[in-house]
Design a protein around this motif. Structure first.
Motif, PDB file in Angstrom:
ATOM      1  N   TYR A   1       1.062  -5.826   2.831  1.00 17.43           N
ATOM      2  CA  TYR A   1       2.434  -5.382   2.641  1.00 17.43           C
ATOM      3  C   TYR A   1       2.441  -3.868   2.618  1.00 17.43           C
ATOM      4  O   TYR A   1       1.668  -3.248   1.894  1.00 17.43           O
ATOM      5  CB  TYR A   1       2.978  -5.937   1.317  1.00 17.43           C
TER       6      TYR A   1
ATOM      7  N   SER B   1       6.876   9.142   1.817  1.00 15.52           N
ATOM      8  CA  SER B   1       6.060   8.463   0.819  1.00 15.52           C
ATOM      9  C   SER B   1       4.599   8.397   1.228  1.00 15.52           C
ATOM     10  O   SER B   1       3.749   8.026   0.443  1.00 15.52           O
ATOM     11  CB  SER B   1       6.582   7.048   0.618  1.00 15.52           C
TER      12      SER B   1
ATOM     13  N   LYS C   1       4.868  16.118  -1.303  1.00 15.29           N
ATOM     14  CA  LYS C   1       5.815  15.100  -0.867  1.00 15.29           C
ATOM     15  C   LYS C   1       6.819  15.622   0.167  1.00 15.29           C
ATOM     16  O   LYS C   1       7.430  14.853   0.879  1.00 15.29           O
ATOM     17  CB  LYS C   1       6.580  14.538  -2.068  1.00 15.29           C
TER      18      LYS C   1
ATOM     19  N   TYR D   1      -0.057   4.944   2.153  1.00 13.46           N
ATOM     20  CA  TYR D   1      -0.937   4.840   0.977  1.00 13.46           C
ATOM     21  C   TYR D   1      -2.252   5.596   1.112  1.00 13.46           C
ATOM     22  O   TYR D   1      -3.126   5.465   0.292  1.00 13.46           O
ATOM     23  CB  TYR D   1      -1.285   3.387   0.618  1.00 13.46           C
TER      24      TYR D   1
ATOM     25  N   LYS E   1      -3.170   7.545  -1.823  1.00 10.69           N
ATOM     26  CA  LYS E   1      -3.312   6.862  -3.106  1.00 10.69           C
ATOM     27  C   LYS E   1      -4.702   6.273  -3.265  1.00 10.69           C
ATOM     28  O   LYS E   1      -5.269   5.743  -2.319  1.00 10.69           O
ATOM     29  CB  LYS E   1      -2.318   5.695  -3.189  1.00 10.69           C
ATOM     30  N   THR E   2      -5.183   6.321  -4.490  1.00  8.60           N
ATOM     31  CA  THR E   2      -6.391   5.587  -4.804  1.00  8.60           C
ATOM     32  C   THR E   2      -5.962   4.149  -5.021  1.00  8.60           C
ATOM     33  O   THR E   2      -5.124   3.871  -5.868  1.00  8.60           O
ATOM     34  CB  THR E   2      -7.026   6.150  -6.081  1.00  8.60           C
ATOM     35  N   THR E   3      -6.506   3.244  -4.222  1.00  8.11           N
ATOM     36  CA  THR E   3      -6.037   1.863  -4.328  1.00  8.11           C
ATOM     37  C   THR E   3      -7.165   0.893  -4.628  1.00  8.11           C
ATOM     38  O   THR E   3      -8.312   1.094  -4.250  1.00  8.11           O
ATOM     39  CB  THR E   3      -5.342   1.392  -3.047  1.00  8.11           C
ATOM     40  N   TYR E   4      -6.783  -0.145  -5.305  1.00  6.06           N
ATOM     41  CA  TYR E   4      -7.696  -1.230  -5.654  1.00  6.06           C
ATOM     42  C   TYR E   4      -7.391  -2.433  -4.788  1.00  6.06           C
ATOM     43  O   TYR E   4      -6.246  -2.674  -4.428  1.00  6.06           O
ATOM     44  CB  TYR E   4      -7.482  -1.640  -7.110  1.00  6.06           C
ATOM     45  N   ASP E   5      -8.409  -3.172  -4.487  1.00  2.98           N
ATOM     46  CA  ASP E   5      -8.210  -4.447  -3.813  1.00  2.98           C
ATOM     47  C   ASP E   5      -8.829  -5.545  -4.683  1.00  2.98           C
ATOM     48  O   ASP E   5      -9.825  -5.307  -5.356  1.00  2.98           O
ATOM     49  CB  ASP E   5      -8.878  -4.420  -2.431  1.00  2.98           C
TER      50      ASP E   5
ATOM     51  N   ASP F   1       7.894   7.980  -4.025  1.00  5.00           N
ATOM     52  CA  ASP F   1       6.630   7.556  -4.600  1.00  5.00           C
ATOM     53  C   ASP F   1       6.519   6.045  -4.478  1.00  5.00           C
ATOM     54  O   ASP F   1       7.051   5.296  -5.275  1.00  5.00           O
ATOM     55  CB  ASP F   1       6.597   7.996  -6.063  1.00  5.00           C
ATOM     56  N   VAL F   2       5.856   5.609  -3.428  1.00  2.00           N
ATOM     57  CA  VAL F   2       5.816   4.186  -3.114  1.00  2.00           C
ATOM     58  C   VAL F   2       4.458   3.626  -3.476  1.00  2.00           C
ATOM     59  O   VAL F   2       3.437   4.229  -3.200  1.00  2.00           O
ATOM     60  CB  VAL F   2       6.088   4.002  -1.606  1.00  2.00           C
ATOM     61  N   SER F   3       4.456   2.471  -4.124  1.00  2.00           N
ATOM     62  CA  SER F   3       3.175   1.861  -4.478  1.00  2.00           C
ATOM     63  C   SER F   3       2.873   0.698  -3.561  1.00  2.00           C
ATOM     64  O   SER F   3       3.748  -0.067  -3.209  1.00  2.00           O
ATOM     65  CB  SER F   3       3.219   1.361  -5.919  1.00  2.00           C
ATOM     66  N   PRO F   4       1.613   0.567  -3.197  1.00  3.03           N
ATOM     67  CA  PRO F   4       1.251  -0.557  -2.344  1.00  3.03           C
ATOM     68  C   PRO F   4       1.459  -1.874  -3.076  1.00  3.03           C
ATOM     69  O   PRO F   4       1.423  -1.908  -4.305  1.00  3.03           O
ATOM     70  CB  PRO F   4      -0.224  -0.346  -2.061  1.00  3.03           C
ATOM     71  N   VAL F   5       1.654  -2.945  -2.332  1.00  6.60           N
ATOM     72  CA  VAL F   5       1.888  -4.234  -2.956  1.00  6.60           C
ATOM     73  C   VAL F   5       0.732  -5.195  -2.712  1.00  6.60           C
ATOM     74  O   VAL F   5       0.238  -5.844  -3.624  1.00  6.60           O
ATOM     75  CB  VAL F   5       3.210  -4.856  -2.449  1.00  6.60           C
TER      76      VAL F   5
ATOM     77  N   GLN G   1      -2.212  -4.294  -1.915  1.00  8.50           N
ATOM     78  CA  GLN G   1      -3.276  -3.700  -2.693  1.00  8.50           C
ATOM     79  C   GLN G   1      -2.583  -3.166  -3.936  1.00  8.50           C
ATOM     80  O   GLN G   1      -1.385  -3.203  -4.037  1.00  8.50           O
ATOM     81  CB  GLN G   1      -3.928  -2.530  -1.944  1.00  8.50           C
ATOM     82  N   VAL G   2      -3.372  -2.655  -4.864  1.00  7.08           N
ATOM     83  CA  VAL G   2      -2.772  -2.170  -6.087  1.00  7.08           C
ATOM     84  C   VAL G   2      -3.176  -0.722  -6.271  1.00  7.08           C
ATOM     85  O   VAL G   2      -4.344  -0.377  -6.131  1.00  7.08           O
ATOM     86  CB  VAL G   2      -3.257  -3.009  -7.277  1.00  7.08           C
ATOM     87  N   SER G   3      -2.208   0.109  -6.559  1.00  9.66           N
ATOM     88  CA  SER G   3      -2.570   1.502  -6.776  1.00  9.66           C
ATOM     89  C   SER G   3      -3.172   1.637  -8.165  1.00  9.66           C
ATOM     90  O   SER G   3      -2.959   0.815  -9.046  1.00  9.66           O
ATOM     91  CB  SER G   3      -1.342   2.385  -6.635  1.00  9.66           C
TER      92      SER G   3
END
Lengths: 1137, 487
Positions: free
Chosen positions: A704, A736, A743, A787, A790-794, B22-26, B28-30
């Motif tokens: 997503y 974004s 930004k 993204y 952004k630091t992202t987790y999976d 400021d959009v957060s991924p869904v 994945q998780v920020s």
């Protein structure tokens, strides 16, 4: 029958008002009939009467007695008449009546067997002048086209200030009853209106073709600027012009009008209707930022360099444009330099394509219809494979029938002779023709429009099938759209358009075309019963591994077999777009415009592979349950795009101002989910419900993304006496996709121009146009994954730990990520001579892209291998030339010639350490299986991204058939070394472009367009893959047998025929890439009015287009590897009612 | 004027849009999203363990792969398809070897980065957790950081014994893309001990395994106290770095650091806790694979939970000459079958396969599973109880040789070796310890580190001696680390 007559009268009239009057008269006639006396008898066709001073009423009775014709008349009317003296013998009824009515204030008409007596004005009158009190006379005249001198048929002639009028007839003549001295307005679609004063005698009116209103303005999407005073670089093409080049592929047509808009031809995907074109404008401004996979020059993604597409004010995807109906397009505008694009800020670096659709026209209901029937035929002319006899001979020469493994030389020889007997028996299958077909596609577009000044509406319907030349492939499109515009007063206009589109894209179940090219011609495709065979041969192969698996059996599977199964692979999408706009004309100069559009698109992909497919043939018995697979994927896309623009247009003395300022908001979400199921019991049950399980170790996949953009902009166009002009624009964009610290970013541009031809010293000279322009600016680009900042987790969803689900960091987010910025410089000149009969324009540009987004390698001790950073610079410089000449022109003939060329040089100025590391990886990969013979993409500072890297070669040693390489130090060797790889050629052509004549003769129009590209180099992959590295077990290019080295002393182009070791990349395969293609031939004929008006039409045009019919190239190479190219022929009819 | 006002509105509205942008991924998780909930912290911690169980790390490579190959525990044939042919000869230029060790390096540091990001968020947002949970997570994260660095040190740096002042590896304590300078062996060891010591203090009060109610056993036991907790996160403590595992790791590290007192204290703490019962011989040799316990599950202080790894391990150990096998003669010699027969490990862990031309080999059965039902979870051992006995034995010899010998003897007899040992001096004890450890740790990935720690020459399967040297014991740093970290 009276009714029929009246209807014809309606048709002749072009105007709705006169139609109303006629309908009223019709009603009157019926009412009148109630007061009429009706009598009926009579038998003869001639009349004999001798009477003096006989009242008409009595005479009528006499005529009725003799002829049986009945009279309709009103008693009141007859009272005005006077008696007549008559003496006729065996005269025809008409002659008698003419005589009788000659001096009467009434007249007559014959309808069937009825004679209607009415007032002097004829019943179906082209002229209605009863209201006049001053006597009116018949004014006659002729209307001709000023340019061609041909009569204008169907032109409106209206008395100014009234609603009375007529239209010109088939010879362009008209008669109108009007008072001398009144003004007549003559108008016709496509011409400027002309006012003439009515006078007795013959009027001669010449109509000047009007310029397309769109041709004089540049639509930037936020404002409309007079072309003459615009300093930016923009190309405008109308929908009709687009249709003329390629009636089915709009993007392909745009290219012909501006070659800097390049649609890359994919040699792999050929003419697959489902492959979206890769487009770039003025060269590449980005580097691929993929997963670090090694790129061959074929799979280099072009998508990072896509221009931005704007449709009626909102952004759309390239797929939307690809699937659009060209009939709906009013015009497209290609914005190229900063002055034109900076108003799009962060999306501008690769150019912007602005598409305007047709707005409904005021007037009575009008129906337009167009039909295109397209025939496409595969173009296999670039394939030259061996026939059965030659192929077997080549196999023998390549040593395939020597002893191998446990097969002795005798066994092998036996195999050879078995095949030989097949060949002698006449087996010579032409595999190339098996998966292809001649395909017929249809397109039907219907458009209804109408309305008045307040409310107008338009409805369009489309049904289009586009089957591909590979059997079973195709793309079908269905569309339904409606436009409603409402203008309650002069201050407000509201418009809403809603379109629903469905597209079904099917891939061929026959698989890759390459697998047919590889099939040996001596294989039969069916068994003796006509069933398609699955296994046609098997080879014993020496893998040269020094272990037990040294010899293995390789089955040759018939690629056609999959085509006989119920395999399918199709993607469908349904799309709703609703766009609403409101215009508020606050004052004459000030206008506020709001646009909001919502797009919803849903894709579904279904891919089924039958368990009997070739893919599963080699599964071990333990995996039989896993045969067959089903891939299912859905994507939901939701887009909102809104903008609010304030426009200010004002002429202040000699100064003209055109200002636009506003805001733009965009959000875009993409939700994708997919699953893979395996294990099907048989070929018939293709529903995913029949699957045995999910694919091994797989879990549902989902992705997503959400991205948002916010921009505020200002754009000012200023001109002084139309001589000096300037453009200034600025935009502040927020996205974004960027890090918290960055930004927003500003973009700007500035352009100046000088219309030299407006100066006094050029007045009345042969120089009709001389315009100089220059612009500079800063534009940006955000075409990359969201993204990344952004630091992202999976989550490890398919791999839970005993104490719960785990999440792990996958990307190191760079909060400092910035936009990729491009500095633009553009100068240009337009020159028109002899009233623009000779028109020449030239542009030079430079684009310097800074801060290319690239992977930066980290020491792995940081926990990550790389992260995204703005590092790297690239430069594109180029020249664009456009030439238009009217070579010949007279009353019937017009001959024009157009040519345009462009050239773009790309240079990598600075690259990141990651790309340097990538180059090392490429060196490593270059030696690996499958890639030895393919020049891989490398990035080196100072080189272009089109540079070809290989080892320098001196050719084939006539002594031994081996290739001689040159090492970096200049010494010669037989050993290829990856370290000797260097730049050996550049694929950048000296120029590429289009040229061709455009001829019109009376109602015929012929448009011929050639494409050419020359001065570049290309690596001929066919020579490597299909001649030298070709596996002799499969079919190969015919040059294998003719051009390879066979014995000492041969000066051959290709190495020893018996060598089966791999050929590595060398510049031996680099050839000149000069191409001339006949891309389009268009012939149309506009029917004459008298013909189509008989068919109740307003116009009728038939046309015939041929695309990609002929090609010549300096390089002989196989084209269309996975999907063949096609030639297409389209027959079109366009009409409106 | 109007336009100026308009423009001012635009600029103002833009500044308030920053939040909107400021959009957060869904899917994945920020980072921000994850650490907004208590579960997020737990998931981030669990994720580190999952991360470590991939087959390039403890899921295979660091357990049964490279360290075992380098310790000469396998007979690598020409057919072997996992590409260890060059590694076994210490050809450190071989690209397959380079790929394996580089992957291990980056994988371990990636796990460390995860620890650091978790610790950072515990500092800033930890208050949303209860104190006990916060302490437990912090303790485990610190312990993991030490544990992972210790294995990096043992792979990529000279041993403490051979060169305590040598440049070793960077000790990373912050989540950042900045390059951390390289520390010496001593510095790294000090840091590891600090982290582990801190972790131990934190865990002591909150780890359920310390409570008397937590009994180590099989998960199929009824009831299983290891899965008694209502919180999944607090179950199966031995699959994570629990209090005793940290003690064990501290014993290991201190011994490597030559701090025997500390090593002994920690080893004895584990032994004396009596938490970990020896495996019943009956379970070990049970012929029914469904109730068999080959890996001595109850003796594992810490093990990696790897339910998906059975197939992978099968292809690595049980595909004949292609896989990692040991020649039967060599295996018999290794387990001293002739002199001290009855070693149950030899009997249960190896399957004799007769090849052509009288070449017989043994395939490792240690990680074989029944496809349907098993006594215990599929795990790969990380710290065993027996190692505590070995450490205790080694550290006790100087003060109490008899006790040292009895500690060693305890393990031997549990494994079915009845013969009692006698040793004349420390060196003989070490020799016996090494032999014993090699038998015990076969396929565990530990013996290589023992050779390295002692800096002693060791025997190849063919009987020849491999000299102790940094060329054998020290893996070169990855090229990317040298180039991009300016090492």
């Amino acid at each position: 029958m009276i009714f029929t007559n009246l209807c014809q009268a309606v048709r002749i009239s072009q105007r709705a008002k006169s139609k109303t009057i006629l309908v009223m008269k019709l009603t009157a006639v019926f009412i009148l009939a109630g007061f009429l006396q009706v009598s009926a008898a009579g038998f003869s066709q001639t009349v004999t009467v001798t009477k003096e001073n006989i009242p008409l009423q009595k005479l009528f009775r006499e005529i009725k007695k003799q002829t049986g014709y009945v009279f309709f008349y009103n008693m009141r009317l007859l009272q005005k008449t006077h008696p007549v003296n008559i003496d006729v013998k065996n005269k025809s009824l008409r002659e008698v009546l003419d005589l009788v009515f000659e001096a009467q204030p009434v007249t007559y008409s014959i309808v069937n067997k009825t004679i209607v007596v009415n007032d002097r004005a004829p019943l179906p009158p082209p002229v209605v002048t009863q209201v006049d009190t001053v006597p009116a006379v018949d004014i006659r005249g002729g209307v001709i086209d000023e340019v061609s001198g041909t009569p204008v048929v169907g032109a409106n002639v209206v008395i100014k200030g009234s609603k009375l009028g007529t239209v010109t007839d088939g010879s362009g003549n008209f008669v109108i009853r009007a008072k001398p001295g009144t003004t007549l307005v003559i108008s016709f679609v496509g011409f400027e209106n002309v006012n003439v004063t009515a006078k007795v005698g013959s009027l001669s009116v010449k109509l000047k073709p009007s310029k397309d209103p769109m041709a004089d303005v540049v639509i930037t999407g936020y404002q409309q600027i007079k072309k003459e005073s615009f300093t930016g670089n923009a190309v405008t093409v109308t929908g009709d012009e687009l249709k003329r080049i390629n009636p089915t592929n709009m993007l392909q047509s745009i290219q012909a009008y501006d070659p800097s808009f390049q649609v890359a031809q994919s040699n792999l995907l050929g003419s697959n209707p489902n492959s979206l074109p890769r487009v770039n404008l003025r060269g590449s401004a980005s580097l691929p930022t993929g997963g670090g996979d090694v790129l061959t020059r074929n799979n280099l993604t072009g998508n990072v360099n896509l221009p931005t597409f704007i449709l009626d004010g909102y952004e759309v995807s390239i797929e939307k444009v690809y699937d659009m109906d060209v009939n709906r397009v009013q015009s497209i505008t290609l914005l190229k330099d900063a002055a034109a694009t900076a108003v799009y800020g962060s999306r501008a670096a690769n150019g912007v394509l602005v598409i305007t659709t047709k707005a409904p026209q005021e007037g009575k209901l009008q129906l337009s219809y167009s039909y295109d029937g397209t025939m496409s035929a595969p173009d296999l002319s670039d394939y030259h494979v061996l026939n059965a006899t030659d192929k077997l001979e080549y196999e023998r020469l390549a040593g395939l029938y020597k002893a191998v493994g446990d097969r002795t030389a005798n066994d092998q020889e036996e195999l050879y002779y078995k095949k030989k007997s097949n060949v002698l028996a006449g087996v010579n299958t032409y595999w190339l023709s098996q998966p292809v077909r001649t395909a017929f596609g249809h397109k039907n577009s219907l458009y209804l429009e109408g309305g008045n000044a307040t409310i107008r509406y338009g409805i369009d319907l489309r049904y289009q099938t586009q089957p591909g030349v590979m059997k079973g492939s195709g793309r079908d499109r269905y569309g339904l759209g409606s436009v409603l515009s409402y203008a309650p007063n002069k201050k407000f206009i509201f418009r809403n358009s809603l379109t629903v589109t469905q597209v079904t894209a099917k891939e061929s179940p026959y698989g890759s075309f390459a697998s047919y090219v590889a099939m040996n011609p001596y294989y039969p495709k069916t068994d003796s019963n006509g069933h398609v065979l699955q296994v046609v041969d098997s080879w014993l192969i020496d893998t040269r591994l020094q272990d037990s698996s040294q010899y293995k059996t390789q089955n040759v599977l018939n690629p056609m077999y999959n085509g006989t199964l119920s395999n399918f692979d199709q993607t469908k999408y349904i799309e709703f777009i609703d766009a609403f706009s409101a215009d508020w004309n606050m004052t004459n100069a000030l206008r506020l415009r709001g646009i909001a559009s919502v797009t919803k698109r849903k894709y579904t992909t279904d891919r089924f592979l039958s368990p009997l497919s070739n893919e599963f043939y080699n599964y071990e018995t333990s995996r039989l349950k896993e045969r067959g697979s089903y891939f299912y994927n859905t994507v939901d896309e939701n887009i909102f795009d809104g903008s609010l623009t304030l426009n200010y247009n004002k002429q202040l003395g000699d100064h003209f101002l055109n200002l636009a300022t506003g805001v733009n908001v965009q959000t875009n979400s993409n939700d994708s989910k997919s699953i893979m199921a395996i294990g099907f019991s048989n070929d018939r049950f293709t529903n995913i419900a029949f699957a045995n399980s999910y694919a091994l170790n797989s879990s549902p996949d989902a992705n997503y993304t959400l991205q948002r953009l916010f921009g505020s902009f200002m754009s000012l166009n200023y001109s002084y006496r139309n001589k000096y002009m300037a453009d200034l624009s600025a935009r502040l964009d927020g996205s974004s996709k960027f890090g918290n610290d960055n930004k927003t970013a500003p973009f700007w541009s500035f352009g100046i121009g000088w219309n030299v031809h407006k100066e006094d010293f050029l007045m009345n000279s042969n120089i009709s146009t001389l315009r100089l322009r220059a612009s500079t600016g800063l534009t940006g680009q955000v075409n990359f994954e969201p993204y990344q900042s952004k630091t992202t987790y999976d989550y490890y969803t398919s791999n839970w730990y005993s104490t719960g689900i785990g999440a792990s960091v996958i990307t190191y987010g760079n909060e400092n990520l910035k936009w990729q910025k491009t500095d633009n410089y553009d100068v240009g000149m337009d020159l028109g001579l002899f009233r623009d009969k000779l028109y020449f324009s030239a542009r030079y540009y430079q684009k310097l892209t800074h801060g290319l987004l690239a992977d930066i390698i980290l020491p792995p001790s940081t926990g990550f291998n790389s992260y995204k950073e703005n590092l790297g610079d690239m430069k594109n410089t180029g020249v664009e030339i456009n030439l238009k000449a009217t070579a010949f022109k007279n009353r019937d003939w017009t001959v024009n010639f157009t040519a345009n060329f462009s050239r773009n040089d790309n240079k990598i100025v600075r690259i990141s350490n990651a790309l340097k590391a990538y180059n090392d990886k490429v060196d490593d990969e270059q030696g690996k299986n499958g890639l030895q013979g393919t020049p891989l993409l490398r990035y080196r500072e100072g080189q272009s991204i089109n540079t070809i890297y290989a080892v320098h070669s001196l050719g084939i040693d006539p002594e031994n058939g081996k290739e001689i390489f040159v090492k970096k130090d200049g010494t010669q060797t037989y050993d290829w070394d990856v370290k000797d790889i260097m730049p050996v050629g550049d694929n950048t052509p000296f120029a590429l472009g289009y040229f061709g004549p455009n001829v019109s003769y009376k109602r015929f129009l012929l448009n011929v367009l050639f494409y050419t590209r020359f001065g570049g180099k290309e690596y001929n992959q066919t020579l490597v893959d299909r001649i030298e590295n070709a596996d002799p077990r499969f079919n190969v290019d015919s040059r294998v047998l003719s051009d390879r080295w066979k014995k000492p002393g041969d000066h051959a182009l290709y190495k020893d025929i018996s060598l089966t070791d791999k050929t590595f990349v060398s510049d031996r395969f680099i050839q000149k890439d000069n191409v001339v293609e006949l891309q389009s031939v268009y012939l149309s004929y506009d029917f004459e009015k008298r013909l189509y008006s008989k068919l109740s039409m307003r116009n009728l045009r038939v046309s015939f287009t041929m695309n990609d019919i002929w090609r010549t190239s300096s390089m002989k190479t196989e084209r269309g590897i996975d999907y063949p190219f096609a030639r297409s022929f389209t027959f079109s009819i366009q009409t409106s009612l | 004027m109007k336009n100026y006002i308009w423009f001012a509105i635009v600029v103002l509205s833009l500044s308030s849009c920053k939040k909107w942008l400021d959009v957060s991924p869904v899917s994945q998780v920020s980072e921000e999203e994850l650490f907004k909930s208590a579960e997020g912290f737990e998931e981030a911690l669990t994720g580190i363990y999952t991360n470590c169980t991939n087959m390039n790390l403890y899921g295979f490579e660091l357990t049964g792969g490279l360290p075992e190959v380098l310790a000469q525990n396998y007979s690598i044939s020409n057919d072997e398809f996992l590409h260890y042919q060059q590694a076994v000869n210490y050809n450190y230029k071989d690209r397959f070897y380079i790929a394996k060790k580089d992957t291990a390096w980056s994988g371990l540091y990636n796990a460390i980065a995860n620890c650091n990001l978790l610790l950072k968020n515990l500092e800033t947002h930890g208050e949303i957790l209860t104190t006990d949970r916060q302490t437990l997570i912090k303790g485990e994260a610190l312990a993991l950081r030490g544990f992972l660095h210790f294995d990096l040190l043992r792979l990529f740096a000279p041993s403490f014994k051979s060169n305590p002042g040598a440049k070793a590896i960077p000790y990373i304590t912050e989540f950042s893309n900045k390059v951390t300078p390289i520390s010496t062996v001593t510095e790294v060891l000090t840091n590891i001990v600090n982290d582990l010591q801190q972790a131990k203090e934190l865990m002591r009060q909150f780890d359920p395994i310390v409570t008397a109610g937590y009994k180590v056993g099989y998960n199929t036991d009824n009831p299983s106290t290891e899965e008694a907790s209502s919180s999944l996160f607090l179950q199966n403590r031995r699959h994570r770095l629990n209090y005793y595992a940290i003690c064990g790791e501290l014993a290991r590290v201190n011994l490597y650091f030559d701090k025997r007192t500390d090593a002994l204290t920690n080893a004895m703490e584990v032994i004396n806790s009596n938490k970990f019962p020896w495996t019943d011989a009956a379970d070990f040799i049970n012929s029914d694979p469904k109730v068999k316990d080959r890996i001595a599950y109850k003796e594992l202080l810490f093990a990696w939970y790897v339910p998906n790894m059975s197939d992978t391990l099968n292809t690595r150990f049980n595909l004949g000459l292609k896989s990692l096998i040991i020649e039967d003669n060599a295996c018999q010699a290794l387990y001293e079958v002739a002199s001290s027969g009855g070693d149950r490990r030899f009997q249960q862990w190896f399957k004799l396969v007769s090849g052509a031309s009288s070449f017989n080999w043994d395939e490792l059965q240690k990680y074989q599973r029944d496809p349907d039902k098993n006594r215990h979870y599929m795990v790969l051992p990380a710290i065993r109880l027996s190692e505590m006995y070995y450490i205790a034995s080694e550290c006790t010899y100087e003060s109490d040789p008899a006790k040292a010998l009895s500690l060693l003897q305890t393990v031997r007899s549990v494994r079915g070796i009845g013969k009692t040992l006698t040793v004349a001096n420390k060196d003989e004890l070490l020799q016996e310890l090494v032999k014993e450890a090699r038998k015990e740790f076969f396929g565990d990935g530990q013996i290589f580190y023992m050779y390295k720690r002692l800096n002693r020459p060791f025997a190849s399967l063919l009987g020849s001696s491999i000299p102790a040297s940094d060329k054998v014991f020290v893996m070169p740093l990855p090229d990317n680390e040298i180039e991009f970290g300016n090492r």
